[in-house]
Motif scaffolding. Sequence first.
Motif, PDB file in Angstrom:
ATOM      1  N   ALA A  99       4.412   5.102   1.521  1.00  0.00           N
ATOM      2  CA  ALA A  99       5.672   4.652   2.127  1.00  0.00           C
ATOM      3  C   ALA A  99       5.455   3.349   2.893  1.00  0.00           C
ATOM      4  O   ALA A  99       4.328   2.925   3.135  1.00  0.00           O
ATOM      5  N   HIS A 100       6.567   2.742   3.264  1.00  0.00           N
ATOM      6  CA  HIS A 100       6.521   1.569   4.132  1.00  0.00           C
ATOM      7  C   HIS A 100       7.090   1.922   5.498  1.00  0.00           C
ATOM      8  O   HIS A 100       8.010   2.722   5.608  1.00  0.00           O
ATOM      9  N   ALA A 101       6.533   1.311   6.517  1.00  0.00           N
ATOM     10  CA  ALA A 101       7.128   1.369   7.850  1.00  0.00           C
ATOM     11  C   ALA A 101       8.132   0.229   7.925  1.00  0.00           C
ATOM     12  O   ALA A 101       7.790  -0.918   7.630  1.00  0.00           O
ATOM     13  N   ILE A 102       9.377   0.562   8.284  1.00  0.00           N
ATOM     14  CA  ILE A 102      10.395  -0.490   8.302  1.00  0.00           C
ATOM     15  C   ILE A 102      10.778  -0.896   9.722  1.00  0.00           C
ATOM     16  O   ILE A 102      11.422  -1.919   9.914  1.00  0.00           O
ATOM     17  N   ARG A 103      10.411  -0.112  10.695  1.00  0.00           N
ATOM     18  CA  ARG A 103      10.951  -0.389  12.022  1.00  0.00           C
ATOM     19  C   ARG A 103      10.066   0.275  13.058  1.00  0.00           C
ATOM     20  O   ARG A 103       9.583   1.384  12.838  1.00  0.00           O
ATOM     21  N   PHE A 104       9.850  -0.409  14.174  1.00  0.00           N
ATOM     22  CA  PHE A 104       9.203   0.196  15.351  1.00  0.00           C
ATOM     23  C   PHE A 104      10.201   0.116  16.488  1.00  0.00           C
ATOM     24  O   PHE A 104      11.081  -0.736  16.488  1.00  0.00           O
TER      25      PHE A 104
ATOM     26  N   PRO B  43       9.166  -4.798   6.042  1.00  0.00           N
ATOM     27  CA  PRO B  43       8.412  -3.542   5.863  1.00  0.00           C
ATOM     28  C   PRO B  43       6.932  -3.783   5.602  1.00  0.00           C
ATOM     29  O   PRO B  43       6.549  -4.721   4.894  1.00  0.00           O
ATOM     30  N   ILE B  44       6.107  -2.914   6.191  1.00  0.00           N
ATOM     31  CA  ILE B  44       4.661  -2.991   5.952  1.00  0.00           C
ATOM     32  C   ILE B  44       4.188  -1.651   5.400  1.00  0.00           C
ATOM     33  O   ILE B  44       4.772  -0.615   5.715  1.00  0.00           O
TER      34      ILE B  44
ATOM     35  N   ARG C 114      -3.125  -4.322   1.559  1.00  0.00           N
ATOM     36  CA  ARG C 114      -3.182  -3.190   2.486  1.00  0.00           C
ATOM     37  C   ARG C 114      -4.175  -3.427   3.625  1.00  0.00           C
ATOM     38  O   ARG C 114      -4.584  -2.502   4.314  1.00  0.00           O
ATOM     39  N   ALA C 115      -4.549  -4.686   3.802  1.00  0.00           N
ATOM     40  CA  ALA C 115      -5.430  -5.017   4.916  1.00  0.00           C
ATOM     41  C   ALA C 115      -4.621  -5.708   6.011  1.00  0.00           C
ATOM     42  O   ALA C 115      -3.716  -6.498   5.712  1.00  0.00           O
ATOM     43  N   ASN C 116      -4.925  -5.390   7.245  1.00  0.00           N
ATOM     44  CA  ASN C 116      -4.282  -6.086   8.350  1.00  0.00           C
ATOM     45  C   ASN C 116      -5.275  -7.030   8.991  1.00  0.00           C
ATOM     46  O   ASN C 116      -6.347  -6.623   9.432  1.00  0.00           O
ATOM     47  N   ARG C 117      -4.920  -8.304   9.009  1.00  0.00           N
ATOM     48  CA  ARG C 117      -5.774  -9.293   9.656  1.00  0.00           C
ATOM     49  C   ARG C 117      -5.123  -9.705  10.960  1.00  0.00           C
ATOM     50  O   ARG C 117      -3.967 -10.112  10.989  1.00  0.00           O
ATOM     51  N   ARG C 118      -5.888  -9.581  12.029  1.00  0.00           N
ATOM     52  CA  ARG C 118      -5.400  -9.933  13.358  1.00  0.00           C
ATOM     53  C   ARG C 118      -6.044 -11.246  13.757  1.00  0.00           C
ATOM     54  O   ARG C 118      -7.270 -11.339  13.805  1.00  0.00           O
ATOM     55  N   VAL C 119      -5.236 -12.269  13.976  1.00  0.00           N
ATOM     56  CA  VAL C 119      -5.813 -13.574  14.283  1.00  0.00           C
ATOM     57  C   VAL C 119      -5.303 -14.108  15.615  1.00  0.00           C
ATOM     58  O   VAL C 119      -4.149 -13.907  15.983  1.00  0.00           O
ATOM     59  N   ALA C 120      -6.194 -14.779  16.316  1.00  0.00           N
ATOM     60  CA  ALA C 120      -5.802 -15.516  17.514  1.00  0.00           C
ATOM     61  C   ALA C 120      -5.428 -16.923  17.079  1.00  0.00           C
ATOM     62  O   ALA C 120      -6.071 -17.494  16.210  1.00  0.00           O
ATOM     63  N   TYR C 121      -4.373 -17.457  17.662  1.00  0.00           N
ATOM     64  CA  TYR C 121      -3.997 -18.826  17.321  1.00  0.00           C
ATOM     65  C   TYR C 121      -3.753 -19.603  18.600  1.00  0.00           C
ATOM     66  O   TYR C 121      -3.462 -19.032  19.650  1.00  0.00           O
TER      67      TYR C 121
ATOM     68  N   ILE D 254       0.557   4.425  12.345  1.00  0.00           N
ATOM     69  CA  ILE D 254       0.882   4.555  10.925  1.00  0.00           C
ATOM     70  C   ILE D 254      -0.332   5.034  10.133  1.00  0.00           C
ATOM     71  O   ILE D 254      -0.189   5.831   9.215  1.00  0.00           O
ATOM     72  N   ASN D 255      -1.511   4.621  10.543  1.00  0.00           N
ATOM     73  CA  ASN D 255      -2.693   5.088   9.824  1.00  0.00           C
ATOM     74  C   ASN D 255      -2.963   6.564  10.110  1.00  0.00           C
ATOM     75  O   ASN D 255      -3.353   7.313   9.216  1.00  0.00           O
TER      76      ASN D 255
END
Lengths: 401, 462
Positions: free
Chosen positions: A298-303, B446-447, B102-109, A285-286
């Motif tokens: 835009a938004h990504a809605i589905r993979f 949605p992301i 708009r930041a993605n944080r990836r965490v181990a749990y 997406i990036n």
Amino acid sequence: MSRRLDVDVAIIGGGLVGSSAALALRGMGMSVALLDRGYCGAQASGVNYGGVRRQARPREQLPLSQRAHAVWPRLTGLIGIDGEFMRSGHLKLARSAADMASLEAYALSVADQGLGLELIGHNDLRERYPWIGGDIVGGSLCAGDGHANPRLVSAGFASAARRAGAHVLENTAVTAAIRNGAGFALEAGDGLVVNAGMVINSAGAWAGAFAEAFGEPVPLTRIYPTMVVTEPLAPIMTVNTGMEGGGIYARQVERGNCVVGGERGLPLVDPDYSRPRGEGALSIINRAAELFPGLRHAHAIRFWTGTEASMPDHNPVIGASGTTPGLFHAFGFSGAGFQIAPGVGEVLAELVRDGTTTTPIEAFSITRFDQRREPLSSNHRTADGSRADPDPEPHHRGVLS
Amino acid sequence: MNGRPQPLVVGAGPAGIRAAQALVAAGLRPLVVDEAPACGGQIYRQRLVPDERSARALYGSEAEKAQALHRDFAALDGRIDYWPQALLWNLRDGIADIAVGRANRRVAYDGLVLATGAADRVLPIPGWTLPGVFTLGGAQIALKAQGCAIGSRVVFMGSGPLLYLVAWQYLKAGVDVAAVLDTAPFQAKLNLLRGLHLAPMVVLRGLRFTAELRLRGVALHYGVEDVRIEGQERVAAVAWRQGGREKRVACDGIGYGLALRSETQLADLAGCAFCFDKRDRAWLPQRDAAGRTSVAGVYLAGDGAGIAGADAAERAGERAALALIEDRGLPHRRERAAALERELSRIGRFRELLETAFPFPAHWVAGLSDETMLCRCEEISVGEVRRAIGQFDIGEINRLKAVSRIGMGRCQGRICSSAAAELLSVETKRDLDTVGRLRAQAPVKPIPLVLVPADLPREAAE
């Protein structure tokens, strides 16, 4: 509970190849059983990117690809739906002068194949495709290529085969295959025995086990291409786009969603299922937002991802078995099967009926993986490139896990 | 403590809050991720901006519970990591992807408590996508969080306890409630009396809602059929059939819902096994009385694992956390766990009764008109779905998705998939539990397309 079904041809695998072969064979008046371990078209045929692309295929695939090219515009007549096929053109982009040189070399090497490739320079590209950003030096356009909806096309061929009278048996995994005097006996599902004169192995990522059961193992691996889908957007992408060297490809469907691929997913605990990798999807997406500025908000809605068979030389296996008369293979499309599959179905039907086909497929013979044989470049193969085995095993029994 | 990653709690509603509290009490420092800007979940949702309304006005008889939860969660400050307005969109093998802006944080749990809650269940009816039509939960959120009503003359309709609660809350807030339309016959409500000994407060509260609605002149209609929402630009009226007679009432807002539906997508991504639940008419992640799933280290609590209400959610949240603590080899409180399970069992028995008082109108499905919109994200009508089922000979919900686009849109089937499964079941004359369930895929919501990997804040120690 035991049932018996006698048919001329049994097809293992109800993907696009198997379904289109079933439909073509019904058209020739043969009786057909189309067997799928799950649902027809639910695997790679239905969950691929949807590119209908001849451009960038290796030269040896182009005759087959051209044959399939003639099928796509006829889908409505053939299967009752157009499968959202759009002849948008396919544009392959070059990020560097070296990549552009590679596109130019390809265009030259296939100039006699009728693809009508048009090389486009940087300025022209910016003018004609202002929605493409990033550092692009040029591209190659194949105006006759396009894209379609794999979910519909794959299900459409299977439904059309069913309506044409094929026995379409879903959730019916083939568990054993025996070559006997008269032909083949397949054990499938819950106590079903299918007796068939001929067998087509079009089982995709599951095809290796069947080839091996008939004494011809193949170096098949599984790949899991990942797609990202945006929410519906106003028209942006006027053409199906790829990138020389890989990394990203994208198209926009009529409803407005953009489909972007370029990464691979991972298998789940049950390796028949897979899932996109979070970091892979994030990476796509990036990349997409960089190459296509119109997607930035835009938004990504589905993979999605799917399970697909790949061969080490990226060419499929198509043609007669090297060990077993009456057995034909068609699998291992290595991430590029969608466009040519309808052509492969026609070729398989010809092979079954005539023992030969008008389309050159020698390069795809399963015998190229046979260590005991001469390398591919030797010319001891027969005209149809597939009947070379002088001493087939008449009573080979394959039991599949 | 020993370098193990921290436990992750998803959701800061009643289940998530009580889970976090129990984990802290055992000396752990959980990360709590929640989509809302403030804790409370849907039921105890807080105002976006402070206004003059009291807790009593906002939460009615549940004000004390709401205040206790908000207060107890605030008291965890400094002992948990809390990310509000954060969307957990992907889960796999002990790693979570969480979008914060708009930041993605990836965490181990290490240890995952899913307290993902529920959303309204709806069946499509003519006009349900007109502006002015809200789900019951949506109508309640508008009132609670924003202090506004969905219309000036409002009809509430459907099924489930929320129907009368929301109608009553609107009445109390001074809104003209034009009518309440209940899909079940009045006789069904008598089943509630059998639940008096199990949950007397709940039953009496319900009786009070209906009594007050009646006293204030709100018409209560039972056993409504063939409900149609009318209007051109927006909702203008609702029409229905009742006892063979045609009825109609003008309104400019409608709250509609047929009880709740569990949010199970993250449990699916976490790899939990599912089984069909006849009462909820849905596939739910399997769990034992403690909340343990089929996957080690993954626990479920609250309505996300089956609809049981807020009181059950508080107890299930604490119980799931105690299981996590026990499985982590820490001292745990066996007696407390047993007491919680007993209370959950009692509430569970009451839920069975509630379901008979507020039954799902499954018989509506066969009568749906072809023109009615089924999937509003992808704009797919009931007729288009029926045609796809016939044309492609479909008998399984994921295949139906593939050929019809049902569930492919922004909501990923949250709104339409239960209705689509009901329709597929009716059209193919198969039992609902044989048409399958939509497989969840990331992103669960949605992301943004530009989502930059962000460095984590310091790795929290236990």
